[in-house]
Design a protein around this motif. Sequence first.
Motif, PDB file in Angstrom:
ATOM      1  N   LEU A   4       0.845  -1.189   0.000  1.00 10.49           N
ATOM      2  CA  LEU A   4       0.000   0.000   0.000  1.00 10.49           C
ATOM      3  C   LEU A   4       0.886   1.246   0.000  1.00 10.49           C
ATOM      4  CD1 LEU A   4      -2.626  -1.218   2.632  1.00 10.49           C
ATOM      5  CD2 LEU A   4      -2.839  -1.261   0.130  1.00 10.49           C
ATOM      6  N   ASN A   5       1.409   1.582  -1.160  1.00  9.31           N
ATOM      7  CA  ASN A   5       2.273   2.760  -1.265  1.00  9.31           C
ATOM      8  C   ASN A   5       1.473   4.048  -1.423  1.00  9.31           C
ATOM      9  OD1 ASN A   5       4.690   1.182  -1.207  1.00  9.31           O
ATOM     10  ND2 ASN A   5       4.290   0.599  -3.319  1.00  9.31           N
ATOM     11  N   LYS A   6       0.301   3.937  -2.042  1.00 11.09           N
ATOM     12  CA  LYS A   6      -0.578   5.091  -2.232  1.00 11.09           C
ATOM     13  C   LYS A   6      -2.000   4.669  -1.892  1.00 11.09           C
ATOM     14  CE  LYS A   6       2.119   7.045  -6.052  1.00 11.09           C
ATOM     15  NZ  LYS A   6       2.097   7.352  -7.512  1.00 11.09           N
ATOM     16  N   ILE A   7      -2.631   5.415  -1.003  1.00 13.68           N
ATOM     17  CA  ILE A   7      -4.010   5.110  -0.621  1.00 13.68           C
ATOM     18  C   ILE A   7      -4.886   6.333  -0.888  1.00 13.68           C
ATOM     19  CG2 ILE A   7      -5.587   4.576   1.284  1.00 13.68           C
ATOM     20  CD1 ILE A   7      -3.413   2.894   2.538  1.00 13.68           C
ATOM     21  N   CYS A   8      -5.989   6.084  -1.569  1.00 15.94           N
ATOM     22  CA  CYS A   8      -6.965   7.141  -1.821  1.00 15.94           C
ATOM     23  C   CYS A   8      -7.950   7.193  -0.662  1.00 15.94           C
ATOM     24  CB  CYS A   8      -7.712   6.847  -3.123  1.00 15.94           C
ATOM     25  SG  CYS A   8      -8.952   8.087  -3.532  1.00 15.94           S
ATOM     26  N   ASN A  36       5.302   6.030   5.061  1.00 15.50           N
ATOM     27  CA  ASN A  36       5.640   6.449   3.697  1.00 15.50           C
ATOM     28  C   ASN A  36       4.549   6.086   2.696  1.00 15.50           C
ATOM     29  OD1 ASN A  36       7.364   7.855   1.982  1.00 15.50           O
ATOM     30  ND2 ASN A  36       8.459   6.017   1.356  1.00 15.50           N
ATOM     31  N   ILE A  37       3.298   6.215   3.122  1.00 14.10           N
ATOM     32  CA  ILE A  37       2.146   5.998   2.240  1.00 14.10           C
ATOM     33  C   ILE A  37       1.708   7.365   1.708  1.00 14.10           C
ATOM     34  CG2 ILE A  37      -0.272   5.260   2.108  1.00 14.10           C
ATOM     35  CD1 ILE A  37       0.348   3.345   4.485  1.00 14.10           C
ATOM     36  N   THR A  38       1.655   7.507   0.403  1.00 16.07           N
ATOM     37  CA  THR A  38       1.200   8.753  -0.216  1.00 16.07           C
ATOM     38  C   THR A  38      -0.319   8.831  -0.146  1.00 16.07           C
ATOM     39  OG1 THR A  38       3.080   8.815  -1.735  1.00 16.07           O
ATOM     40  CG2 THR A  38       1.138  10.081  -2.375  1.00 16.07           C
ATOM     41  N   LEU A  39      -0.824   9.965   0.300  1.00 13.74           N
ATOM     42  CA  LEU A  39      -2.265  10.210   0.318  1.00 13.74           C
ATOM     43  C   LEU A  39      -2.711  10.677  -1.066  1.00 13.74           C
ATOM     44  CD1 LEU A  39      -5.079  10.799   1.654  1.00 13.74           C
ATOM     45  CD2 LEU A  39      -4.171  13.080   2.210  1.00 13.74           C
ATOM     46  N   VAL A  40      -3.730  10.012  -1.612  1.00 19.62           N
ATOM     47  CA  VAL A  40      -4.412  10.469  -2.823  1.00 19.62           C
ATOM     48  C   VAL A  40      -5.801  10.888  -2.379  1.00 19.62           C
ATOM     49  CG1 VAL A  40      -5.261   9.803  -5.109  1.00 19.62           C
ATOM     50  CG2 VAL A  40      -3.111   8.838  -4.246  1.00 19.62           C
ATOM     51  N   GLY A  61       4.969  13.962   4.857  1.00 16.00           N
ATOM     52  CA  GLY A  61       4.490  12.952   3.921  1.00 16.00           C
ATOM     53  C   GLY A  61       4.138  13.559   2.576  1.00 16.00           C
ATOM     54  N   LYS A  62       3.699  12.718   1.653  1.00 15.68           N
ATOM     55  CA  LYS A  62       3.362  13.153   0.299  1.00 15.68           C
ATOM     56  C   LYS A  62       1.853  13.093   0.079  1.00 15.68           C
ATOM     57  CE  LYS A  62       7.735  11.505  -1.580  1.00 15.68           C
ATOM     58  NZ  LYS A  62       8.383  10.425  -2.338  1.00 15.68           N
ATOM     59  N   VAL A  63       1.351  14.099  -0.652  1.00 16.35           N
ATOM     60  CA  VAL A  63      -0.083  14.192  -0.931  1.00 16.35           C
ATOM     61  C   VAL A  63      -0.309  14.522  -2.400  1.00 16.35           C
ATOM     62  CG1 VAL A  63      -2.260  15.345  -0.373  1.00 16.35           C
ATOM     63  CG2 VAL A  63      -0.537  15.018   1.419  1.00 16.35           C
TER      64      VAL A  63
END
Length: 196
Positions: A4-8, A36-40, A61-63
């Motif tokens: 789960l690297n990116k979760i919407c 380190n999970i990017t939020l989408v 973090g990243k968004v």
Amino acid sequence: MNQLNKICVFCGSSDGNDLAITDTAERLGEIFAERNITLVYGAAKIGVMGTIAKSVLDNNGKVIGIIPNFLKKKEVVHLGLTELITTENMHERKLKMQEASDGFIALPGGMGTLEELFEIITWLQLGLHQKPIGLLNINGFYNDLIKMLETMVRKGFLSMDNYNLLLVASNPDQLLKKMEEFKTPQLPKWLNSDRA
């Protein structure tokens, strides 16, 4: 285990009136940054949407925000995101969200949140993606919705297999664990035959 690297995250553009919801949104943002999970998400700076985005960013973090042109007003769109994607319409926005994400979580929200949740779970049911979908049931917010789904099962409109596609937990750590362990079910025969 699912990566789960990116979760919407689908959630409200309002704050609501239950502080447990905004507190949990903040905590989820911290967890995303820690892991380190990017939020989408839908790119707004207001409501629960704004709360989780701010939390991820505040914790380095990243968004990624995805917003249609007609909603891209300066008072609504978050201008400090890692990446901002603009789409022509709502349909393209949801497709981009699906393509950009490894999984989905619904926090409390209104009609738009439910619409996004049920569309993405219908896509899973139809085999259009194989990604885990979680419902973060903060302070019992979704209890009545879960009861409605149980009624659908009881009345013969929803199979238990499809009911179980929606992963439910009351805290973020439990929910992420369920999502990591999610196994994609086999498609029903009637769908497999059409795709052959």
